[in-house]
Design a protein around this motif. Structure first.
Motif, mmCIF file in Angstrom:
data_model
loop_
_atom_site.group_PDB
_atom_site.id
_atom_site.type_symbol
_atom_site.label_atom_id
_atom_site.label_comp_id
_atom_site.label_asym_id
_atom_site.label_seq_id
_atom_site.Cartn_x
_atom_site.Cartn_y
_atom_site.Cartn_z
ATOM 1 N N GLU A 240 -16.423 116.104 75.034
ATOM 2 C CA GLU A 240 -15.344 116.923 75.628
ATOM 3 C C GLU A 240 -14.874 117.965 74.609
ATOM 4 N N GLY A 241 -14.750 119.183 75.093
ATOM 5 C CA GLY A 241 -14.313 120.263 74.203
ATOM 6 C C GLY A 241 -15.454 121.018 73.545
ATOM 7 N N GLN A 242 -16.672 120.442 73.585
ATOM 8 C CA GLN A 242 -17.849 121.123 73.032
ATOM 9 C C GLN A 242 -18.457 122.025 74.107
ATOM 10 N N ASP A 243 -18.879 123.211 73.731
ATOM 11 C CA ASP A 243 -19.518 124.127 74.682
ATOM 12 C C ASP A 243 -21.021 123.816 74.755
ATOM 13 N N PRO A 244 -21.520 123.371 75.942
ATOM 14 C CA PRO A 244 -22.950 123.055 76.055
ATOM 15 C C PRO A 244 -23.876 124.249 75.813
ATOM 16 N N GLN A 245 -23.324 125.459 75.877
ATOM 17 C CA GLN A 245 -24.167 126.642 75.673
ATOM 18 C C GLN A 245 -24.382 126.940 74.186
ATOM 19 N N ASN A 246 -23.629 126.220 73.334
ATOM 20 C CA ASN A 246 -23.745 126.477 71.892
ATOM 21 C C ASN A 246 -24.053 125.195 71.130
ATOM 22 N N GLY A 247 -25.021 125.266 70.258
ATOM 23 C CA GLY A 247 -25.308 124.134 69.380
ATOM 24 C C GLY A 247 -26.112 123.035 70.043
ATOM 25 N N LYS A 248 -26.381 121.984 69.242
ATOM 26 C CA LYS A 248 -27.201 120.871 69.708
ATOM 27 C C LYS A 248 -26.343 119.832 70.422
ATOM 28 N N PRO A 249 -26.986 119.021 71.302
ATOM 29 C CA PRO A 249 -26.228 117.935 71.941
ATOM 30 C C PRO A 249 -25.658 117.009 70.869
#
Length: 436
Positions: free
Chosen positions: A354-363
């Motif tokens: 939650e709060g992480q943007d799935p379009q940026n960075g690794k899972p």
């Protein structure tokens, strides 16, 4: 009435549910499961249901077998018997007019499925099948989705082992992850007892004709013109044809069934209609040690060579036991084989907290879930089909707002189907909690 066959001023239909092809190999087990659901207090009222097929004697024998299996003297006069033939359009229409829902057990669906769908849609009945044949499933979507929407009826394919565990397993995994699930891989393991396991040759025939017709499936998809499903998060890598799986300490191969195509249809629908984040999916099956790999490679090469010509297909369908090394037989499994067989489908999911943007960075978050159940073809499949039917009839307010041709995940994502399956022994559980 949401599940078809009703509305203001329309007389109530005599049956809520009809099992068509009730005296077939799979049909007999579906009848038993309907009888169990009807007598088990799962429904709000008494279930009015019937069996349908070509022979009254065979249908009566199936009802007697079901009563015996359930420890009853008889199933009683509340179960209707309808004479109906897939080659007789008038008899199919007469059946469809008498019920809210048809459970269609007559396969291979590429040969016998469409007349039933057509009769149901034209006559205001919903329809559920257990097809694992993408060409049939997607062909029905192209041809009948608009008409089913007009009539307010639901046509839901692949409601057996193909592909309810996979399709709803992905949704279950998504719902259990705190954050955004973006990719899942599933691994199927089938455990059998000392008697071994086998599959009725109806499934074999579907596989033979399905693989022979891959070119037409590509043309059909072009005709449908599917909107591409966007890739959210890190792209899921496709694995090789055979690979050693460290998690299970055995070899795995891609699963050849309809699961991947069904899950993709569900994810497309949930993304385009409900704006949910689409999940990428890969399906694999665990096959054992190196000896199993060698055997499978030889069988697979022979199968692919024979399936390309009509003479080869005749050989394959005439001698299923020989060409499948005993895995598929014209008699199907014995009761003892079924009692000793079970399946586990393990899902490894990854996504973004939650709060992480799935379009940026690794899972940055993982989860492992599982769907476990009894023998897949003739125990888990009837459970899945009948509980899908119960959901269609009982959870009508939670179905998509308009009728149409749907995959199970699209139709049942908001219903209580997973809870219903859990109570009947097809169990969804979290193996390892989401970990960052």
């Amino acid at each position: 009435m949401a599940a078809g066959g009703g509305g203001a001023g329309v007389p109530e239909r005599p049956y809520e549910l009809v099992v068509f092809g009730a005296s077939g190999f799979t049909g007999q087990f579906v009848v038993e499961e309907v009888a169990r659901a009807a007598g088990g207090g799962e429904l709000r009222g008494a279930l009015r249901w019937a069996v349908a097929g070509r022979s009254r004697e065979k249908l009566q024998a199936v009802l007697e077998r079901a009563a015996e299996r359930l420890g009853k003297a008889a199933l009683g006069a509340e179960v209707g018997v309808l004479l109906c033939d897939v080659g007789d359009a008038a008899s199919l229409a007469a059946m469809a007019r008498q019920t809210r829902l048809v459970l269609n057990c007559v396969g291979p669906y590429r040969f016998f499925g469409e007349p039933v769908v057509e009769a149901c849609v034209e006559n205001g009945a919903s329809c559920i099948d257990i097809s694992g044949e993408p060409q049939f499933l997607e062909g029905m979507y192209l041809k009948y989705d608009g008409k089913a929407a007009e009539k307010g009826v639901y046509v839901i394919g692949s409601c057996g082992f193909d592909s309810i565990p996979a399709d709803l397993g992905v949704l279950y995994t998504r719902d259990k992850l705190k954050g955004t699930l973006t990719a899942v891989e599933s691994f199927l393991t089938v455990q059998s007892g000392p008697e071994g396991s086998c599959v009725h040759d109806g499934t074999w025939k579907s596989a033979v004709y399905g693989l022979a017709d891959q070119d037409n499936l590509r043309k059909l998809r072009k005709k449908i013109g599917y909107a591409p499903v966007p890739v959210v998060g890190a792209k899921l890598k496709r694995r090789g044809l055979v690979f050693y799986n460290q998690e299970f300490k055995e070899y795995s191969v891609p699963f050849m069934g309809s699961d991947v195509s069904v899950v993709k249809r569900s994810q497309r629908y949930l993304h385009t209609e409900l704006q949910e984040t689409p999940v990428q999916y890969g399906a694999y099956v665990n096959i054992g040690g190196l000896g199993s790999v060698v055997k499978l490679m030889f069988a697979g090469i022979l199968f692919l060579l024979l399936v390309k010509c009509s003479f080869g297909r005749k050989l394959l369908t005439k001698y299923p036991e020989f060409f499948s090394a005993g895995r598929f037989t014209k008699k199907g499994p014995t009761q003892r084989q079924m009692d000793g067989t079970s399946f586990t489908m393990t899902f490894f999911g990854e996504g973004y907290s939650e709060g992480q943007d799935p379009q940026n960075g690794k899972p940055n978050v993982k989860i492992c879930t599982e769907v476990k159940g009894p023998e897949p073809g003739y125990v888990a499949t009837p459970i899945a089909m009948v509980q899908a039917a119960v959901s269609l009839l009982e959870d009508a307010a939670c179905l998509p707002k308009q009728g149409g041709v749907y995959s199970p995940g699209a139709a049942f994502s908001k219903t209580k189907l997973i809870d219903r399956l859990n109570k009947r022994g097809v169990e969804f559980s979290v193996i390892s909690k989401p970990e960052v």
